[in-house]
Design an enzyme around this catalytic site. Sequence first.
Site, PDB file in Angstrom:
ATOM      1  N   ARG A   1       0.847  -1.200   0.000  1.00 34.06           N
ATOM      2  CA  ARG A   1       0.000   0.000   0.000  1.00 34.06           C
ATOM      3  C   ARG A   1       0.884   1.252   0.000  1.00 34.06           C
ATOM      4  NH1 ARG A   1      -1.299  -0.343   6.307  1.00 34.06           N
ATOM      5  NH2 ARG A   1       0.467   0.891   7.009  1.00 34.06           N
TER       6      ARG A   1
ATOM      7  N   ASP B   1       8.918 -10.224   6.885  1.00 31.53           N
ATOM      8  CA  ASP B   1       9.119  -9.179   7.885  1.00 31.53           C
ATOM      9  C   ASP B   1      10.554  -8.687   7.734  1.00 31.53           C
ATOM     10  OD1 ASP B   1       9.608  -7.652  10.098  1.00 31.53           O
ATOM     11  OD2 ASP B   1       8.921  -9.138  11.562  1.00 31.53           O
ATOM     12  N   VAL B   2      10.718  -7.500   7.165  1.00 27.83           N
ATOM     13  CA  VAL B   2      12.075  -7.037   6.859  1.00 27.83           C
ATOM     14  C   VAL B   2      12.863  -6.602   8.092  1.00 27.83           C
ATOM     15  CG1 VAL B   2      11.676  -6.399   4.443  1.00 27.83           C
ATOM     16  CG2 VAL B   2      11.227  -4.719   6.262  1.00 27.83           C
TER      17      VAL B   2
ATOM     18  N   ASN C   1      11.655   0.696   1.316  1.00 27.40           N
ATOM     19  CA  ASN C   1      10.540   1.601   1.558  1.00 27.40           C
ATOM     20  C   ASN C   1       9.785   1.284   2.859  1.00 27.40           C
ATOM     21  OD1 ASN C   1       8.051   3.347   0.651  1.00 27.40           O
ATOM     22  ND2 ASN C   1       7.242   1.276   0.974  1.00 27.40           N
TER      23      ASN C   1
ATOM     24  N   SER D   1      13.084  10.470   5.012  1.00 29.00           N
ATOM     25  CA  SER D   1      12.025  11.450   5.267  1.00 29.00           C
ATOM     26  C   SER D   1      12.697  12.773   5.597  1.00 29.00           C
ATOM     27  CB  SER D   1      11.178  11.000   6.455  1.00 29.00           C
ATOM     28  OG  SER D   1      10.391  12.073   6.923  1.00 29.00           O
TER      29      SER D   1
ATOM     30  N   TYR E   1      11.724   7.525  14.985  1.00 30.65           N
ATOM     31  CA  TYR E   1      11.527   7.586  13.542  1.00 30.65           C
ATOM     32  C   TYR E   1      12.634   8.418  12.892  1.00 30.65           C
ATOM     33  CZ  TYR E   1       9.036   8.433   9.107  1.00 30.65           C
ATOM     34  OH  TYR E   1       8.672   8.510   7.790  1.00 30.65           O
TER      35      TYR E   1
ATOM     36  N   LYS F   1      15.507   7.221  10.291  1.00 37.12           N
ATOM     37  CA  LYS F   1      15.553   7.787   8.937  1.00 37.12           C
ATOM     38  C   LYS F   1      16.878   8.484   8.663  1.00 37.12           C
ATOM     39  CE  LYS F   1      11.582   6.483   7.301  1.00 37.12           C
ATOM     40  NZ  LYS F   1      11.572   5.528   6.191  1.00 37.12           N
TER      41      LYS F   1
ATOM     42  N   ILE G   1       3.342  13.618   2.346  1.00 38.14           N
ATOM     43  CA  ILE G   1       2.749  12.933   1.200  1.00 38.14           C
ATOM     44  C   ILE G   1       1.347  12.474   1.589  1.00 38.14           C
ATOM     45  CG2 ILE G   1       3.014  10.994  -0.404  1.00 38.14           C
ATOM     46  CD1 ILE G   1       5.314  13.056  -0.581  1.00 38.14           C
TER      47      ILE G   1
END
Lengths: 81, 252
Positions: free
Chosen positions: B13, B68-69, B95, B147, B160, B164, B193
């Site tokens: 998605r 599951d990465v 991603n 990001s 996060y 990133k 986004i």
Amino acid sequence: MSVFETVKEIIVEVKDIAAEDIKLESNFEADLEADSLDIVEMIMLLEEKFDFEIPEDAAEAMKTVKDVVDYIEKRLADDNT
Amino acid sequence: MKEKTALVTGSSRGIGRSIALNLAQRGFKVAINYYNGGNDAGEHLEQAQEVLQEVQTMGAEGIIIGADVSVAESATALVDQTIEKWGRLDVLVNNAAINQDQLLLRVSDDLWDLILKTNLYSAFYCSRTAVRYMIKKRYGRIINISSVVGLAGNIGQTCYAASKSGLLGLTCSIAKEYGARGVTANIIAPGFIESDMTRQLPAEVSARMIAQIPAGRLGKADDVANLVCFLATPEASYINGQTIRIDGGMSI
Ligand SMILES: NC(=O)c1ccc[n+]([C@@H]2O[C@H](COP(=O)([O-])OP(=O)(O)OC[C@H]3O[C@@H](n4cnc5c(N)ncnc54)[C@H](O)[C@@H]3O)[C@@H](O)[C@H]2O)c1
């Protein structure tokens, strides 16, 4: 094919140099101008070719083509006993 | 070009989906990765099947691989399976990511681990496996989705943001180590986004966000995907180790 021939083939694949320039006594850095990444790539291909893992300390000790050939011949002999 | 293959992690998605579809449209074979689990159990397999169907409708080829990465073995298997399927891997797009906002003072060890593993370790695991293969072929494109938050930090996003910006060091080092082998690694840093999440924001919150953006709108997933598609081509071979923001000018 002898181990030396196989090793030569792999070096040619990695370094794009003429096979006849690769001698048993050739030093990777001094004679073949191989950098650390070239050597890692060569080890990787050798591991695939001979289907065993080459530990980090053994890889670090490989300074000349002969070191590699001797190591592989020894491993192959050990595996057969 | 038709022969080229790409793996996009977390592509059931959102932005990942759009990246997979756009790559397929440009002739890539795409491996669509989904993960059913974590705090976000849902319809991921069904969504991945819809993505595959769209890919096939375009006349392109795709496969679905669940993984599951954040776990080394499954991330490695994901890359290996893609290579086994098509005998090559030209493009890896890291991603997949999660975000759970929490002020530093309230971040648990578990939350930190979960976000770092999902967002940063995953890229390390997949890249390590992919690079091994790419250097042999003297061609590869690694594209890491970071990001703008990774570049500037943000309140409530310590984990996060750290994950990133960790991608930055990883990406630049890969760029330097394998640049001479035809492998490039770059970062895309999107701003705001449009997503399921942003669509649910109260109107005044989105209006405030948009007020900071010279473009006067939120970005679209396709805005990100279009750049991925360009970076994925041989024509982008001289772009390496870069961080490219797609934020409508927000950060200038
Ligand atoms: N949406 C934005 O505004 C925005 C902004 C900047 C950066 N990004 C980045 O873009 C990327 C895509 O974001 P999105 O908005 O599409 O989010 P999203 O949550 O819709 O998609 C993330 C995808 O990753 C998958 N995923 C999560 N954990 C996984 C795991 N352990 N293994 C495999 N897959 C896993 C999810 O299933 C999902 O398909 C992320 O890296 C995100 O950080 C998004």
